[in-house]
Scaffold this active site. Structure first.
Site, PDB file in Angstrom:
ATOM      1  N   ASP A 109       0.623  -1.232   0.049  1.00  0.00           N
ATOM      2  CA  ASP A 109       0.107   0.103   0.022  1.00  0.00           C
ATOM      3  C   ASP A 109       1.055   1.203  -0.007  1.00  0.00           C
ATOM      4  O   ASP A 109       1.961   1.260   0.788  1.00  0.00           O
ATOM      5  CB  ASP A 109      -0.749  -0.072   1.262  1.00  0.00           C
ATOM      6  CG  ASP A 109      -1.924   0.919   1.051  1.00  0.00           C
ATOM      7  OD1 ASP A 109      -3.144   0.478   1.032  1.00  0.00           O
ATOM      8  OD2 ASP A 109      -1.864   2.130   1.122  1.00  0.00           O
ATOM      9  N   ILE A 110       0.511   2.285  -0.843  1.00  0.00           N
ATOM     10  CA  ILE A 110       1.388   3.173  -0.997  1.00  0.00           C
ATOM     11  C   ILE A 110       1.390   4.378   0.326  1.00  0.00           C
ATOM     12  O   ILE A 110       2.363   4.956   0.339  1.00  0.00           O
ATOM     13  CB  ILE A 110       0.931   4.390  -2.472  1.00  0.00           C
ATOM     14  CG1 ILE A 110       2.113   5.099  -2.883  1.00  0.00           C
ATOM     15  CG2 ILE A 110      -0.291   4.886  -1.821  1.00  0.00           C
ATOM     16  CD1 ILE A 110       1.968   5.484  -4.098  1.00  0.00           C
TER      17      ILE A 110
ATOM     18  N   ASN B 230     -12.862  -2.805   2.856  1.00  0.00           N
ATOM     19  CA  ASN B 230     -13.819  -1.679   2.854  1.00  0.00           C
ATOM     20  C   ASN B 230     -14.906  -1.807   1.747  1.00  0.00           C
ATOM     21  O   ASN B 230     -14.318  -1.910   0.598  1.00  0.00           O
ATOM     22  CB  ASN B 230     -13.086  -0.564   2.855  1.00  0.00           C
ATOM     23  CG  ASN B 230     -12.128  -0.377   3.981  1.00  0.00           C
ATOM     24  OD1 ASN B 230     -12.449  -0.613   5.172  1.00  0.00           O
ATOM     25  ND2 ASN B 230     -10.865   0.273   3.951  1.00  0.00           N
TER      26      ASN B 230
ATOM     27  N   HIS C  58     -10.284  -5.465  -3.057  1.00  0.00           N
ATOM     28  CA  HIS C  58      -9.135  -6.021  -2.294  1.00  0.00           C
ATOM     29  C   HIS C  58      -9.121  -6.202  -0.766  1.00  0.00           C
ATOM     30  O   HIS C  58      -9.928  -5.452  -0.124  1.00  0.00           O
ATOM     31  CB  HIS C  58      -8.094  -4.515  -2.510  1.00  0.00           C
ATOM     32  CG  HIS C  58      -8.599  -3.201  -2.132  1.00  0.00           C
ATOM     33  ND1 HIS C  58      -9.632  -2.528  -2.797  1.00  0.00           N
ATOM     34  CD2 HIS C  58      -8.467  -2.650  -0.895  1.00  0.00           C
ATOM     35  CE1 HIS C  58      -9.841  -1.387  -2.165  1.00  0.00           C
ATOM     36  NE2 HIS C  58      -9.079  -1.389  -0.990  1.00  0.00           N
TER      37      HIS C  58
ATOM     38  N   HIS D  23      -6.936  -5.656   2.476  1.00  0.00           N
ATOM     39  CA  HIS D  23      -5.640  -5.160   3.359  1.00  0.00           C
ATOM     40  C   HIS D  23      -5.001  -6.139   4.339  1.00  0.00           C
ATOM     41  O   HIS D  23      -6.108  -6.562   5.205  1.00  0.00           O
ATOM     42  CB  HIS D  23      -6.072  -3.736   4.347  1.00  0.00           C
ATOM     43  CG  HIS D  23      -6.587  -2.551   3.526  1.00  0.00           C
ATOM     44  ND1 HIS D  23      -5.735  -1.459   3.206  1.00  0.00           N
ATOM     45  CD2 HIS D  23      -7.798  -2.446   2.896  1.00  0.00           C
ATOM     46  CE1 HIS D  23      -6.641  -0.810   2.458  1.00  0.00           C
ATOM     47  NE2 HIS D  23      -7.656  -1.229   2.182  1.00  0.00           N
TER      48      HIS D  23
HETATM   49  P1  AMP Z   1      -9.650   1.281   0.395  1.00  0.00           P
HETATM   50  O1  AMP Z   1      -9.765   2.671   1.032  1.00  0.00           O
HETATM   51  O2  AMP Z   1     -10.090   0.223   1.252  1.00  0.00           O
HETATM   52  O3  AMP Z   1     -10.326   1.290  -0.971  1.00  0.00           O
HETATM   53  O4  AMP Z   1      -8.066   1.086   0.085  1.00  0.00           O
HETATM   54  C1  AMP Z   1      -7.641   1.508  -1.121  1.00  0.00           C
HETATM   55  C2  AMP Z   1      -5.919   1.832  -0.659  1.00  0.00           C
HETATM   56  O5  AMP Z   1      -5.253   1.713  -1.735  1.00  0.00           O
HETATM   57  C3  AMP Z   1      -5.580   2.543   0.206  1.00  0.00           C
HETATM   58  O6  AMP Z   1      -5.073   2.037   1.367  1.00  0.00           O
HETATM   59  C4  AMP Z   1      -4.614   3.491  -0.414  1.00  0.00           C
HETATM   60  O7  AMP Z   1      -3.450   3.896   0.115  1.00  0.00           O
HETATM   61  C5  AMP Z   1      -4.118   2.513  -1.464  1.00  0.00           C
HETATM   62  N1  AMP Z   1      -3.461   3.193  -2.824  1.00  0.00           N
HETATM   63  C6  AMP Z   1      -4.088   4.303  -3.338  1.00  0.00           C
HETATM   64  N2  AMP Z   1      -3.038   4.374  -4.341  1.00  0.00           N
HETATM   65  C7  AMP Z   1      -2.267   3.390  -4.479  1.00  0.00           C
HETATM   66  C8  AMP Z   1      -1.146   3.118  -5.268  1.00  0.00           C
HETATM   67  N3  AMP Z   1      -0.865   3.787  -6.171  1.00  0.00           N
HETATM   68  N4  AMP Z   1      -0.245   1.952  -4.963  1.00  0.00           N
HETATM   69  C9  AMP Z   1      -0.832   1.383  -3.964  1.00  0.00           C
HETATM   70  N5  AMP Z   1      -1.694   1.646  -2.929  1.00  0.00           N
HETATM   71  C10 AMP Z   1      -2.396   2.583  -3.317  1.00  0.00           C
END
Ligand code: AMP
Ligand code: ZN
Length: 114
Positions: free
Chosen positions: A30-31, A87, A100, A102
């Site tokens: 995760d970024i 989520n 996805h 986490h």
């Molecule tokens: P959610 O809020 O459950 O939809 O999770 C989306 C996740 O994607 C968040 O924790 C973000 O930090 C992560 N995210 C967003 N952009 C990127 C990216 N470019 N690379 C990796 N993770 C990302």
């Protein structure tokens, strides 16, 4: 071409820091990590959320959870412990609309869910 960010990671159109990949599943960092270890596990077939993936092919959930089990054992997280979060939608705080999970760990997490 898909506009979905995570589909672009799968196709290779965009780069990500992969930690695990097999025929069906991709996992990457995760970024914006919320814990020392914060990995996202996705199926290579696009669905928007956990309800859609269950309605489409529940086996895809098995694919993801099998991959999570394999990777967490490989990393020893099954011993130290970890948390899985999914989520869905507005109230759930979903921001990326490719299903996805986490996986959070690598340190002691705060108790509670909210
Ligand atoms: P959610 O809020 O459950 O939809 O999770 C989306 C996740 O994607 C968040 O924790 C973000 O930090 C992560 N995210 C967003 N952009 C990127 C990216 N470019 N690379 C990796 N993770 C990302
Ligand atoms: Zn997608």
């Amino acid at each position: 071409m898909s506009e979905c960010l995570f589909c672009k990671f799968i196709s290779g159109e965009l780069n990500t820091h992969k930690v695990f990949e097999n025929e069906n599943v991709l996992a990457f960092k995760d970024i914006y990590p919320a814990a020392k270890t914060h990995i996202l596990f996705i199926h290579k077939k696009h669905t928007e959320n956990i309800v859609e993936i269950c309605n489409t092919d529940i086996g895809q959930v098995t694919d993801i959870f099998s991959a999570m089990a394999e990777w967490t054992q490989q990393e020893g997280l099954d011993k130290s412990g970890f948390r899985i979060i999914n989520n869905l939608g507005d109230h759930g705080g979903q921001t990326i609309f490719h299903t996805h999970f986490h996986v959070l760990g690598g340190e002691k997490l705060n108790p509670g869910l909210n």
